[in-house]
Design a protein around this motif. Structure first.
Motif, PDB file in Angstrom:
ATOM      1  N   GLU A  43       0.850  -1.172  -0.034  1.00  0.00           N
ATOM      2  CA  GLU A  43      -0.090   0.025  -0.015  1.00  0.00           C
ATOM      3  C   GLU A  43       0.842   1.263  -0.081  1.00  0.00           C
ATOM      4  N   GLN A  47       1.930   5.235  -3.044  1.00  0.00           N
ATOM      5  CA  GLN A  47       1.861   6.581  -2.773  1.00  0.00           C
ATOM      6  C   GLN A  47       3.257   7.315  -2.856  1.00  0.00           C
ATOM      7  N   MET A 290      -4.708   6.725   2.628  1.00  0.00           N
ATOM      8  CA  MET A 290      -3.993   5.584   2.596  1.00  0.00           C
ATOM      9  C   MET A 290      -3.455   5.141   4.010  1.00  0.00           C
TER      10      MET A 290
END
Length: 305
Positions: A43, A47, A290
C-alpha cells in the motif's frame, strides 16, 4: 417415496449456497505479522513520499516496524514530549498545572535571541489569541496544546518548562532520536535546519510507556492518556475504526508532512501502540486516506479470530 419438484430443489440448493458463503473457510489460517507487513508495504509503495510505521501489540509485545529509525520533521507530534515534561516537573514540585501563565504572542528565536510573533492565521487554535494579556492555567494550555494542537499554547508551555529539559526527559525515557529544540514558527531556526524531529520508533516507545503507566508515574500517565483521548483531529488512526474503539493520540502536519501517533484501546481491554509518519507527500488527501487504511488493516490483524 416423496418426490421434490424442481422448484423446491432449486430453493434448497440456493439456501445451502447462501449458508456456505456465511461460514468461515475450514482450516482458514490467521494472517501472520509478515503477511501484514507485505500488505502494508504494498500500500505504501502506491503513494509518493517517505513513510514509517511502528506497531506494538500491548498483549503480546509483537512489533511491526518499517523505516522506524528514519528521521522526520516532528510537526506537532513533539507536543506529546512537551506534555510529559510538564507532568514530570509537576511531580518534581517545579510547577503546578494550576499555575497561571500570561498569554502573549511574542517569543525568542533560539538562533540569536531576536523576537518573533505567532499569528492566529498560522494556528489551528484561535481561542487562545483572544486571551492576550490575560492569564491561562497550565492545565488549560496543555489541554489545548494536545487536543486542538495550539501552537500558541505550546510556545507558552515550552518557554516555561524549557526545550532542553524536554529533550533530556526523552533521553531518560530511552528515546534517543527525538529532537525537541524549540517552539513552533521560529523561522530563523527553521531556515538554519534547527527543527524538531522524531522517529516512529521513539514515538512508539514513549506511547508504550504512557500505556503501561511508566511515563512519569502511573497517575500522571493516566491523566495524560485522558487528555490524548480528547484529540479533535481524527483523520488517520481512528478514521476507519469501529466506534467502540478509543484512540489516545497526537497528530502533526505541515506542508508535505502528515503524522499520527498513539494508543488504540479495544473494547475487550487490550491495546496496541501505532505510529504512522509521512513526509514528502504530494497529495495530502490521498496519503491520509492510505494511512487511515493502514490503521484499519492493523486493527483487523489484532482483532482477527
Amino acid at each position: 417415496m416423496t418426490r421434490l419438484n424442481p422448484q423446491r430443489i432449486c430453493l434448497i440448493l440456493s439456501c445451502i449456497s447462501s449458508l456456505t458463503l456465511c461460514l468461515p473457510a475450514v482450516g482458514q489460517k490467521r494472517q501472520s505479522i509478515e503477511q501484514l507487513r507485505q500488505n502494508i508495504e504494498q500500500e505504501i509503495s502506491k503513494q509518493p513520499g517517505v513513510y514509517a510505521v511502528a506497531f506494538k501489540d500491548g498483549a503480546t509485545g509483537r512489533e511491526l516496524l518499517i523505516n522506524e529509525h528514519q528521521s522526520f520533521h516532528a510537526a506537532s507530534t513533539m507536543k506529546t514530549p512537551v506534555m510529559i515534561e510538564v507532568y514530570k516537573q509537576q511531580t518534581q514540585g517545579k510547577l503546578s498545572l494550576s499555575d497561571s501563565i500570561p498569554v502573549k504572542t511574542e517569543f525568542i528565536s533560539i538562533v540569536d535571541g531576536s523576537p518573533y510573533q505567532l499569528s492566529i492565521n498560522q494556528d489551528s487554535d484561535t481561542s487562545t489569541y483572544k486571551e492576550l494579556g490575560r492569564q491561562r492555567t497550565m492545565a488549560s494550555l496543555l489541554y489545548d496544546m494536545i487536543t486542538v494542537s495550539s501552537n500558541l499554547a505550546t510556545n507558552l508551555i515550552i518557554e516555561r518548562v524549557g526545550a532542553p529539559n524536554v529533550l533530556q526527559t526523552m533521553r531518560d525515557m530511552g528515546a534517543k532520536d527525538i529532537q525537541v529544540l524549540r517552539g513552533v514558527e521560529d523561522t530563523k531556526a527553521f531556515q538554519k535546519g534547527l527543527n524538531n524531529t522524531t522517529t516512529a520508533y521513539d514515538l512508539m516507545l514513549i506511547f508504550s510507556q504512557l500505556a503501561q503507566g511508566q511515563a512519569v508515574s502511573p497517575e500522571a500517565s493516566a491523566e495524560m492518556v485522558k487528555v490524548l483521548l480528547d484529540q479533535k483531529f481524527k483523520s488517520v488512526i481512528p478514521a476507519k475504526l469501529p466506534s467502540g474503539v478509543k484512540v489516545a493520540h497526537k497528530t502533526g502536519s505541515i506542508a508535505g508532512v502528515h503524522h499520527d501517533s498513539g494508543i488504540v484501546y479495544l473494547p475487550d481491554g487490550r491495546y496496541y501502540v501505532l505510529v504512522l509518519l509521512s513526509q514528502g507527500i504530494k497529495d495530502d488527501k490521498a496519503a491520509v486516506a492510505m494511512m487511515a487504511g493502514l490503521s484499519e488493516r492493523i486493527y483487523q490483524y489484532v482483532t482477527q479470530p
